[in-house]
Write an enzyme that holds these catalytic residues in place. Structure first.
Site, PDB file in Angstrom:
ATOM      1  N   GLN A 173       4.886 -63.644  77.351  1.00 22.26           N
ATOM      2  CA  GLN A 173       5.696 -63.503  76.156  1.00 22.26           C
ATOM      3  C   GLN A 173       6.088 -62.217  75.940  1.00 22.26           C
ATOM      4  O   GLN A 173       6.922 -61.903  74.808  1.00 22.26           O
ATOM      5  CB  GLN A 173       4.475 -64.099  74.944  1.00 22.26           C
ATOM      6  CG  GLN A 173       4.110 -65.429  75.130  1.00 22.26           C
ATOM      7  CD  GLN A 173       5.199 -66.359  74.777  1.00 22.26           C
ATOM      8  OE1 GLN A 173       6.138 -66.203  74.121  1.00 22.26           O
ATOM      9  NE2 GLN A 173       5.181 -67.581  75.235  1.00 22.26           N
ATOM     10  N   CYS A 229       2.568 -75.902  75.853  1.00 18.70           N
ATOM     11  CA  CYS A 229       1.751 -76.324  76.974  1.00 18.70           C
ATOM     12  C   CYS A 229       0.445 -76.998  76.536  1.00 18.70           C
ATOM     13  O   CYS A 229      -0.064 -77.598  77.350  1.00 18.70           O
ATOM     14  CB  CYS A 229       1.103 -75.112  77.752  1.00 18.70           C
ATOM     15  SG  CYS A 229       2.567 -73.962  78.161  1.00 18.70           S
TER      16      CYS A 229
END
Ligand code: PLP
Length: 387
Positions: A176, A322
């Site tokens: 990220q 996810c």
């Protein structure tokens, strides 16, 4: 459509696609072949490795191409653990991505000891706990750079210095953070680092693992000897070129882009907190990814709220993409102290340079109406109102 789920994935930039196309149809030679035509594919791979290495101050031979963040994380943990049977302990945190958590759990089944470090109410790992957890058997410390759900950025330099002082390799999942924050792996003493192209306008299914040349890692895939014999298999040349193109553009524009995104984020947060009662922002207020807004709306079920946003063409998510197929509450929100109910009242907007103030204003209108309606159908809220 208003797309505010950029932590889940980003669109592949059209310049990236353009650059990739010729490696499907024109320069399609197998980089391992020995004639001049295939050499062009090999050159493209070498250039890509160089471009990516430059963005983090690494050298090209420290970059290994993988299929993405999950593979890089799996590799980093397994590769270090399999080197020395006497070093059978790793340290990670409770808020890692499942790519780390499930790998660590699998290693536990094989007899590896794992310490999961707790975090404070903002999601910053407890440094004292980390220091205490280190033993002479610790093979690796793996702490994510920035969290995918709440956006909290860890004190990476402090953590990596602790690892360095104790002679332990340090891995960080920067899926990220990479291209959102400046990363100098040498200045930060990062030994291994995972990244994934689809988080920064590159294609899906490609990523990389940076590994300092002084750290030995065991092979991940055996075969024809690609990636210095550590990850065999014919290279995905178009995807590698695409990732390098995206990496170059994003790293180059990082400052402008993150300043713009931060302004939008702060505007959005301010409006939420002033206009929607019983709302709270999760994660660190300052040490936070530029585009992350993780917010709890008390007395609102996040799944119902997301469905209303979806009907109104707004894409956001509850926790990470996810893990959204699972029923359980977010392990990250529970770890920072939210109870199940509040955790299940939380959603994540992750905005990007492609979003606008007008989109946020539109989203605020929908949010306010949806939350008002959902709360009016909540018994608990009605009770509280009357009380
Ligand atoms: N690590 C973090 C922090 C992530 O946010 C993600 C994806 O959301 C991953 C790992 C997995 O990356 P990939 O989708 O490339 O497998």
């Amino acid at each position: 459509m208003i797309y505010m789920d950029n932590a889940a994935t980003t669109p592949t930039a059209s310049v990236v696609v353009d650059e990739m196309l010729k490696y499907f149809t024109i320069i399609y030679g197998n980089p391992s072949s020995k004639y001049e035509f295939s050499n062009r594919s090999k050159i493209a791979i070498n250039n890509s490795r160089k471009i990516i290495a430059e963005t983090i101050n690494a050298s090209p031979d420290e970059i290994y191409f993988t299929s993405g963040g999950t593979e890089s994380d799996n590799w980093a943990l397994n590769a270090i653990l399999s080197l020395n049977p006497l070093k059978n302990h790793i340290i990670t945190s409770v808020i890692e991505h499942p790519a780390i958590l499930r790998t660590a759990e699998n290693l536990m089944k094989k007899g590896v000891n794992v310490t999961f470090i707790n975090v404070d109410e903002n999601g910053i790992i407890k440094i004292k706990e980390l220091k205490k957890a280190i033993t002479d058997k610790t093979a690796l410390i793996s702490i994510m750079y920035a969290n995918n759900e709440i956006g909290t950025i860890q004190p990476i330099e402090e953590i990596s210095n602790i690892a360095l002082e104790n002679g332990i390799p340090f891995h960080t999942d920067a899926v990220q953070a990479y291209t959102q924050l400046p990363i100098d792996v040498k200045a930060l003493n990062i030994g291994l680092m995972s990244a994934s192209a689809h988080k920064f306008y590159g294609p899906k299914g490609i990523g990389f693992l940076y590994c300092d040349k002084n750290i030995n890692i065991s092979p991940l895939i055996f075969g024809g000897g690609q990636e210095k014999g550590l990850r065999s298999g014919t290279e995905n040349v178009p995807a590698i070129v695409g990732m390098a193109t995206a990496s170059k553009i994003c790293s180059h524009n990082m400052l402008n882009s993150t300043n713009y995104v931060k302004r939008l984020r702060d505007y959005f947060i301010k409006r939420i907190l002033t206009e929607i009662p019983f709302s709270r922002i999760n994660g660190d207020k300052l040490n936070r990814l530029p585009g992350n807004i993780n917010v709890s709306f008390q007395f609102v079920n996040s799944k119902e709220l997301l469905a209303i946003l979806d009907i109104n063409n707004i894409c956001a998510s509850a926790g990470s993409a996810c893990s959204s197929s699972k029923k359980s509450s977010s392990h990250v929100l529970l770890a920072i102290g939210l109870d199940e109910e509040l955790a299940n009242s939380s959603i994540r907007f992750s905005i990007s340079k492609n979003n606008t103030k007008e989109e946020i204003d539109y989203c605020m209108n929908i949010l306010k109406r949806a939350i008002y309606d959902l709360r009016n159908s909540s018994m608990e809220y009605s009770y509280l109102k009357n009380f």
